[in-house]
Design a protein around this motif. Structure first.
Motif, PDB file in Angstrom:
ATOM      1  N   PHE A 150       0.708  -1.330   0.081  1.00  9.73           N
ATOM      2  CA  PHE A 150       0.021   0.062   0.038  1.00  9.73           C
ATOM      3  C   PHE A 150       0.900   1.153   0.096  1.00  9.73           C
ATOM      4  CE2 PHE A 150      -2.245  -3.404   2.076  1.00  9.73           C
ATOM      5  CZ  PHE A 150      -3.521  -3.379   1.326  1.00  9.73           C
ATOM      6  N   ASP A 151       0.498   2.181  -0.786  1.00 10.16           N
ATOM      7  CA  ASP A 151       1.110   3.518  -0.726  1.00 10.16           C
ATOM      8  C   ASP A 151       0.329   4.095   0.632  1.00 10.16           C
ATOM      9  OD1 ASP A 151       2.090   6.178  -1.485  1.00 10.16           O
ATOM     10  OD2 ASP A 151       0.211   6.581  -2.091  1.00 10.16           O
ATOM     11  N   VAL A 152       1.119   5.033   1.113  1.00 14.56           N
ATOM     12  CA  VAL A 152       0.548   5.810   2.234  1.00 14.56           C
ATOM     13  C   VAL A 152      -0.271   6.988   2.111  1.00 14.56           C
ATOM     14  CG1 VAL A 152       1.230   6.873   4.345  1.00 14.56           C
ATOM     15  CG2 VAL A 152       2.538   4.572   3.686  1.00 14.56           C
ATOM     16  N   ASP A 153       0.476   8.363   1.494  1.00 15.93           N
ATOM     17  CA  ASP A 153      -0.315   9.295   1.410  1.00 15.93           C
ATOM     18  C   ASP A 153      -1.229   9.269   0.282  1.00 15.93           C
ATOM     19  OD1 ASP A 153       1.038  10.832   3.285  1.00 15.93           O
ATOM     20  OD2 ASP A 153       2.688  10.808   2.057  1.00 15.93           O
ATOM     21  N   GLY A 154      -2.550   9.608   0.390  1.00 19.25           N
ATOM     22  CA  GLY A 154      -3.705   9.517  -0.556  1.00 19.25           C
ATOM     23  C   GLY A 154      -4.369   7.957  -0.681  1.00 19.25           C
ATOM     24  N   THR A 155      -3.633   7.090   0.100  1.00 20.60           N
ATOM     25  CA  THR A 155      -4.392   5.682   0.130  1.00 20.60           C
ATOM     26  C   THR A 155      -4.703   5.061   1.375  1.00 20.60           C
ATOM     27  OG1 THR A 155      -3.028   5.203  -2.059  1.00 20.60           O
ATOM     28  CG2 THR A 155      -3.756   3.309  -0.547  1.00 20.60           C
TER      29      THR A 155
ATOM     30  N   ALA B  41       2.739  -4.640   3.320  1.00 17.99           N
ATOM     31  CA  ALA B  41       3.967  -3.585   3.384  1.00 17.99           C
ATOM     32  C   ALA B  41       3.538  -2.354   3.025  1.00 17.99           C
ATOM     33  CB  ALA B  41       4.974  -4.101   2.326  1.00 17.99           C
ATOM     34  N   PHE B  42       4.047  -1.051   3.553  1.00 18.76           N
ATOM     35  CA  PHE B  42       3.764  -0.001   3.207  1.00 18.76           C
ATOM     36  C   PHE B  42       4.873   0.487   2.342  1.00 18.76           C
ATOM     37  CE2 PHE B  42       1.644   1.708   7.422  1.00 18.76           C
ATOM     38  CZ  PHE B  42       0.783   0.978   7.307  1.00 18.76           C
ATOM     39  N   VAL B  43       4.641   1.324   1.216  1.00 14.00           N
ATOM     40  CA  VAL B  43       5.617   1.443   0.056  1.00 14.00           C
ATOM     41  C   VAL B  43       5.297   3.091  -0.215  1.00 14.00           C
ATOM     42  CG1 VAL B  43       6.828   1.084  -2.112  1.00 14.00           C
ATOM     43  CG2 VAL B  43       5.833  -0.944  -0.715  1.00 14.00           C
ATOM     44  N   THR B  44       6.058   3.810   0.282  1.00 11.97           N
ATOM     45  CA  THR B  44       5.940   5.244   0.252  1.00 11.97           C
ATOM     46  C   THR B  44       6.968   6.060  -0.340  1.00 11.97           C
ATOM     47  OG1 THR B  44       4.769   7.341   1.151  1.00 11.97           O
ATOM     48  CG2 THR B  44       6.198   5.868   2.720  1.00 11.97           C
TER      49      THR B  44
ATOM     50  N   HIS C 206       8.304   0.587   4.236  1.00  7.70           N
ATOM     51  CA  HIS C 206       9.497   0.991   3.307  1.00  7.70           C
ATOM     52  C   HIS C 206       9.278   2.647   2.835  1.00  7.70           C
ATOM     53  CE1 HIS C 206      10.767  -2.953   2.511  1.00  7.70           C
ATOM     54  NE2 HIS C 206       9.377  -3.372   2.930  1.00  7.70           N
ATOM     55  N   THR C 207      10.069   3.435   3.471  1.00 12.49           N
ATOM     56  CA  THR C 207       9.905   4.948   3.172  1.00 12.49           C
ATOM     57  C   THR C 207      11.148   5.538   2.348  1.00 12.49           C
ATOM     58  OG1 THR C 207      10.851   5.325   5.207  1.00 12.49           O
ATOM     59  CG2 THR C 207       8.656   5.055   5.357  1.00 12.49           C
ATOM     60  N   ARG C 208      10.769   6.711   1.813  1.00  9.81           N
ATOM     61  CA  ARG C 208      11.983   7.084   0.914  1.00  9.81           C
ATOM     62  C   ARG C 208      12.110   6.366  -0.190  1.00  9.81           C
ATOM     63  NH1 ARG C 208      16.326  10.620   3.823  1.00  9.81           N
ATOM     64  NH2 ARG C 208      15.843  11.987   2.395  1.00  9.81           N
ATOM     65  N   ILE C 209      11.274   5.611  -1.022  1.00 10.54           N
ATOM     66  CA  ILE C 209      11.229   4.674  -2.093  1.00 10.54           C
ATOM     67  C   ILE C 209      11.164   5.605  -3.398  1.00 10.54           C
ATOM     68  CG2 ILE C 209      10.232   2.833  -3.189  1.00 10.54           C
ATOM     69  CD1 ILE C 209      11.860   2.166  -0.535  1.00 10.54           C
ATOM     70  N   THR C 210      12.053   5.753  -3.842  1.00  9.37           N
ATOM     71  CA  THR C 210      12.147   6.406  -5.429  1.00  9.37           C
ATOM     72  C   THR C 210      11.922   5.432  -6.420  1.00  9.37           C
ATOM     73  OG1 THR C 210      14.354   5.798  -5.566  1.00  9.37           O
ATOM     74  CG2 THR C 210      14.167   7.967  -4.773  1.00  9.37           C
ATOM     75  N   ASP C 211      12.064   4.349  -6.276  1.00  3.15           N
ATOM     76  CA  ASP C 211      11.637   3.304  -7.074  1.00  3.15           C
ATOM     77  C   ASP C 211      10.822   2.139  -6.663  1.00  3.15           C
ATOM     78  OD1 ASP C 211      11.231   1.042  -9.182  1.00  3.15           O
ATOM     79  OD2 ASP C 211      13.241   1.274 -10.043  1.00  3.15           O
ATOM     80  N   LYS C 212       9.290   2.458  -6.644  1.00  3.59           N
ATOM     81  CA  LYS C 212       8.426   1.427  -5.962  1.00  3.59           C
ATOM     82  C   LYS C 212       8.325   0.031  -6.674  1.00  3.59           C
ATOM     83  CE  LYS C 212       5.513   4.875  -4.085  1.00  3.59           C
ATOM     84  NZ  LYS C 212       4.227   5.199  -3.614  1.00  3.59           N
TER      85      LYS C 212
END
Length: 185
Positions: free
Chosen positions: A23-28, A65-68, A87-93
């Motif tokens: 899941f994405d965090v912000d907006g999801t 998992a959170f992937v943001t 998983h934060t600060r991910i530039t390539d999800k």
């Protein structure tokens, strides 16, 4: 609980295969708004229903998992409370999600990803089941397998979790286990 009879067969099949839900965090998981206090500390709100949905996924063996893309101590804290990966600060999800799947020994066809905006587009076409909240940006909303009725941060994730649980045959059992003995809905 979602009525699986209302879902197309391909959605039921995709949901039945999921072993990792990201899941994405912000907006999801949140409504997408960013709040900062007077000292510059970030604040976010999470819906309790979404949290319980992710806990139920874990209980039936689906990894979560959170992937943001954003650095977020709050997202890390919420993930820790729910005992899910953050998983934060991910530039390539896509690379991140692929790596998680590889670590779990599962294929991308067994991965679900729910996101709402441009940073999620790279991963969505590669997973077995892609989803978006009702209020996702049209670029995402038009390119996923399934959309929730609820907006991000307001139960969209729970809808998705309930769909996965129902498609995998866990929803009825979980509901009956939650009900007191002898009580019928």
């Amino acid at each position: 609980m979602p009525d699986l009879h209302d879902c197309p067969a391909d959605i039921r099949q995709r949901a039945a295969r999921v072993r990792l839900a990201c899941f994405d965090v912000d907006g999801t998981l949140t409504d997408g708004r960013l709040y900062f206090d007077s000292e510059g500390r970030e604040l976010k709100t999470f819906h309790v229903h979404d949290g319980l949905g992710m806990v139920m996924l874990r209980k039936v063996g689906i990894a979560v998992a959170f992937v943001t893309a954003r650095a977020s101590a709050i997202a890390e804290q919420r993930a820790a409370e729910l005992d899910v990966q953050a998983h934060t600060r991910i530039t390539d999800k896509f690379a991140c999600v692929s790596g998680i799947a590889r670590e779990l020994g599962i294929g991308l066809d067994e991965v679900a990803f729910m996101g709402d905006d441009l940073p999620d587009l790279r991963v969505l076409p590669h997973v077995g089941f892609s989803a978006a909240p009702a209020n996702a940006h049209p670029w995402v909303r038009d390119r996923v397998h399934w959309r929730s009725a609820a907006p991000g941060g307001e139960g969209a994730v729970r809808e998705f979790c309930d769909l996965l649980l129902a498609a995998q045959g866990h929803a009825e059992r979980m509901l009956s286990e939650a009900m007191p003995t002898g009580v019928q809905a």
